[in-house]
Scaffold this motif. Structure first.
Motif, PDB file in Angstrom:
ATOM      1  N   UNK A  57       0.828  -1.329  -0.068  1.00  0.00           N
ATOM      2  CA  UNK A  57       0.023  -0.020   0.071  1.00  0.00           C
ATOM      3  C   UNK A  57       0.935   1.328  -0.027  1.00  0.00           C
ATOM      4  N   UNK A  58       1.935   1.457   0.633  1.00  0.00           N
ATOM      5  CA  UNK A  58       2.946   2.315   0.611  1.00  0.00           C
ATOM      6  C   UNK A  58       3.847   2.338  -0.592  1.00  0.00           C
ATOM      7  N   UNK A  59       3.858   1.441  -1.505  1.00  0.00           N
ATOM      8  CA  UNK A  59       4.568   1.504  -2.916  1.00  0.00           C
ATOM      9  C   UNK A  59       5.930   1.202  -2.360  1.00  0.00           C
ATOM     10  N   UNK A  60       6.506   0.377  -1.418  1.00  0.00           N
ATOM     11  CA  UNK A  60       7.764  -0.089  -1.030  1.00  0.00           C
ATOM     12  C   UNK A  60       7.738  -1.415  -1.533  1.00  0.00           C
ATOM     13  N   UNK A  61       8.017  -1.606  -2.739  1.00  0.00           N
ATOM     14  CA  UNK A  61       8.152  -2.974  -3.484  1.00  0.00           C
ATOM     15  C   UNK A  61       9.517  -3.511  -2.744  1.00  0.00           C
ATOM     16  N   UNK A  62      10.410  -3.024  -2.530  1.00  0.00           N
ATOM     17  CA  UNK A  62      11.703  -3.801  -1.839  1.00  0.00           C
ATOM     18  C   UNK A  62      11.138  -4.435  -0.479  1.00  0.00           C
ATOM     19  N   UNK A  94       0.662 -17.910  -4.001  1.00  0.00           N
ATOM     20  CA  UNK A  94       1.182 -17.979  -5.669  1.00  0.00           C
ATOM     21  C   UNK A  94       0.763 -16.858  -6.298  1.00  0.00           C
ATOM     22  N   UNK A  95      -0.632 -16.606  -6.335  1.00  0.00           N
ATOM     23  CA  UNK A  95      -1.038 -15.226  -6.996  1.00  0.00           C
ATOM     24  C   UNK A  95      -0.409 -13.941  -6.433  1.00  0.00           C
ATOM     25  N   UNK A  96      -0.385 -14.019  -5.086  1.00  0.00           N
ATOM     26  CA  UNK A  96       0.261 -12.679  -4.441  1.00  0.00           C
ATOM     27  C   UNK A  96       1.726 -12.470  -4.712  1.00  0.00           C
ATOM     28  N   UNK A  97       2.516 -13.451  -4.942  1.00  0.00           N
ATOM     29  CA  UNK A  97       3.854 -13.170  -5.400  1.00  0.00           C
ATOM     30  C   UNK A  97       3.855 -12.982  -6.897  1.00  0.00           C
ATOM     31  N   UNK A  98       2.826 -13.554  -7.810  1.00  0.00           N
ATOM     32  CA  UNK A  98       3.144 -12.943  -9.084  1.00  0.00           C
ATOM     33  C   UNK A  98       2.737 -11.801  -9.335  1.00  0.00           C
ATOM     34  N   UNK A  99       1.652 -11.179  -8.765  1.00  0.00           N
ATOM     35  CA  UNK A  99       0.828 -10.112  -8.847  1.00  0.00           C
ATOM     36  C   UNK A  99       2.168  -9.042  -8.095  1.00  0.00           C
ATOM     37  N   UNK A 100       2.529  -9.183  -7.026  1.00  0.00           N
ATOM     38  CA  UNK A 100       3.864  -8.506  -6.483  1.00  0.00           C
ATOM     39  C   UNK A 100       5.018  -8.430  -7.406  1.00  0.00           C
ATOM     40  N   UNK A 101       5.396  -9.689  -7.931  1.00  0.00           N
ATOM     41  CA  UNK A 101       6.538  -9.253  -8.809  1.00  0.00           C
ATOM     42  C   UNK A 101       6.061  -8.356 -10.083  1.00  0.00           C
ATOM     43  N   UNK A 102       4.953  -8.552 -10.407  1.00  0.00           N
ATOM     44  CA  UNK A 102       4.715  -7.605 -11.642  1.00  0.00           C
ATOM     45  C   UNK A 102       4.628  -6.215 -11.011  1.00  0.00           C
ATOM     46  N   UNK A 138       7.982  -4.950   0.366  1.00  0.00           N
ATOM     47  CA  UNK A 138       7.240  -6.004  -0.008  1.00  0.00           C
ATOM     48  C   UNK A 138       7.785  -7.335  -0.407  1.00  0.00           C
ATOM     49  N   UNK A 139       9.025  -7.362  -1.150  1.00  0.00           N
ATOM     50  CA  UNK A 139       9.688  -8.624  -1.505  1.00  0.00           C
ATOM     51  C   UNK A 139      10.117  -9.251  -0.104  1.00  0.00           C
ATOM     52  N   UNK A 140      10.687  -8.430   0.676  1.00  0.00           N
ATOM     53  CA  UNK A 140      11.166  -9.087   2.076  1.00  0.00           C
ATOM     54  C   UNK A 140       9.887  -9.612   2.890  1.00  0.00           C
ATOM     55  N   UNK A 141       8.965  -8.576   2.833  1.00  0.00           N
ATOM     56  CA  UNK A 141       7.816  -9.030   3.618  1.00  0.00           C
ATOM     57  C   UNK A 141       7.063 -10.384   3.116  1.00  0.00           C
ATOM     58  N   UNK A 142       7.106 -10.427   1.562  1.00  0.00           N
ATOM     59  CA  UNK A 142       6.493 -11.695   1.166  1.00  0.00           C
ATOM     60  C   UNK A 142       7.433 -12.968   1.711  1.00  0.00           C
ATOM     61  N   UNK A 143       8.701 -12.769   1.397  1.00  0.00           N
ATOM     62  CA  UNK A 143       9.342 -14.003   1.672  1.00  0.00           C
ATOM     63  C   UNK A 143       9.328 -14.256   3.293  1.00  0.00           C
ATOM     64  N   UNK A 144       9.162 -13.470   4.226  1.00  0.00           N
ATOM     65  CA  UNK A 144       8.935 -13.520   5.703  1.00  0.00           C
ATOM     66  C   UNK A 144       7.548 -14.223   5.654  1.00  0.00           C
ATOM     67  N   UNK A 145       6.571 -13.615   5.116  1.00  0.00           N
ATOM     68  CA  UNK A 145       5.338 -14.358   5.368  1.00  0.00           C
ATOM     69  C   UNK A 145       5.236 -15.492   4.836  1.00  0.00           C
ATOM     70  N   UNK A 146       5.639 -15.820   3.721  1.00  0.00           N
ATOM     71  CA  UNK A 146       5.586 -17.171   2.987  1.00  0.00           C
ATOM     72  C   UNK A 146       6.212 -18.266   3.916  1.00  0.00           C
ATOM     73  N   UNK A 147       7.656 -17.802   4.306  1.00  0.00           N
ATOM     74  CA  UNK A 147       8.383 -18.702   5.217  1.00  0.00           C
ATOM     75  C   UNK A 147       7.398 -19.066   6.435  1.00  0.00           C
ATOM     76  N   UNK A 148       6.977 -18.072   7.262  1.00  0.00           N
ATOM     77  CA  UNK A 148       6.251 -18.477   8.294  1.00  0.00           C
ATOM     78  C   UNK A 148       4.921 -19.235   8.028  1.00  0.00           C
ATOM     79  N   UNK A 149       4.170 -18.845   6.898  1.00  0.00           N
ATOM     80  CA  UNK A 149       2.795 -19.448   6.555  1.00  0.00           C
ATOM     81  C   UNK A 149       3.233 -21.030   6.369  1.00  0.00           C
ATOM     82  N   UNK A 150       4.123 -21.049   5.490  1.00  0.00           N
ATOM     83  CA  UNK A 150       4.615 -22.383   5.073  1.00  0.00           C
ATOM     84  C   UNK A 150       5.112 -23.319   6.120  1.00  0.00           C
ATOM     85  N   UNK A 151       5.761 -22.755   7.065  1.00  0.00           N
ATOM     86  CA  UNK A 151       6.331 -23.453   8.490  1.00  0.00           C
ATOM     87  C   UNK A 151       4.942 -23.996   9.225  1.00  0.00           C
ATOM     88  N   UNK A 152       4.112 -23.037   9.396  1.00  0.00           N
ATOM     89  CA  UNK A 152       2.764 -23.215  10.123  1.00  0.00           C
ATOM     90  C   UNK A 152       2.076 -24.561   9.276  1.00  0.00           C
TER      91      UNK A 152
END
Length: 146
Positions: free
Chosen positions: A27-32, A86-94, A34-48
């Motif tokens: 929402x802040x337009x901070x894509x860097x 996966x959809x979030x990752x794709x849209x974020x990467x775009x 967002x990239x870090x945030x997605x990696x952290x979220x994805x890691x924690x979510x997948x571990x759960x």
């Protein structure tokens, strides 16, 4: 000793915070961020999800004598959440802010509905049924990394 309910509910909250951080970065337009945030979220979510699918659910199914019922429903919902991630990752990467935020909103809603079922039904049931094995199970759960 942690109850199953306490541990997994706290794990839910950590994943929720990670997803909210990701949403804020986008929402802040901070894509860097967002990239870090997605990696952290994805890691924690997948571990759960792995903690539940590889340890908790099989323990419940062994005691109940059935792989049908609540654990089957939870697994299906996990698959749906993974597809949304996966959809979030794709849209974020775009760098597609609107799509990314929309899919995050969908995922947040799904996660909240899912968590209520686990926290009100599955985890209390697991604490009752797995009382004698809880210590060993929770040690394995805490040690699991994806």
């Amino acid at each position: 000793m942690d109850t199953i309910q306490d541990f997994f509910t706290a794990d839910h909250r950590e994943c929720d915070y990670r997803l909210a951080d990701l949403e804020s970065a986008i929402a802040d337009g901070d894509w860097e961020a967002a990239d870090t945030g997605f990696r952290e979220f994805h890691h924690d979510m997948e571990r759960h999800l792995q903690r539940e699918e590889t340890l908790l659910f099989p323990a419940i199914e062994t005691v109940s004598g059935s792989a049908m019922g609540p654990t089957e429903v939870m697994r299906r919902e996990h698959d749906q959440m993974r597809a949304l991630m996966d959809e979030i990752r794709i849209a974020k990467d775009q760098r597609d802010e609107n799509t990314t935020l929309g899919v995050i909103e969908t995922l947040m809603t799904m996660i909240q509905l899912h968590n209520v079922k686990e926290e009100q039904i599955l985890y209390p049931m697991a604490d009752r049924f797995l009382q004698t094995q809880r210590g060993g199970l929770m040690a394995r759960v805490k040690a699991l990394e994806p």
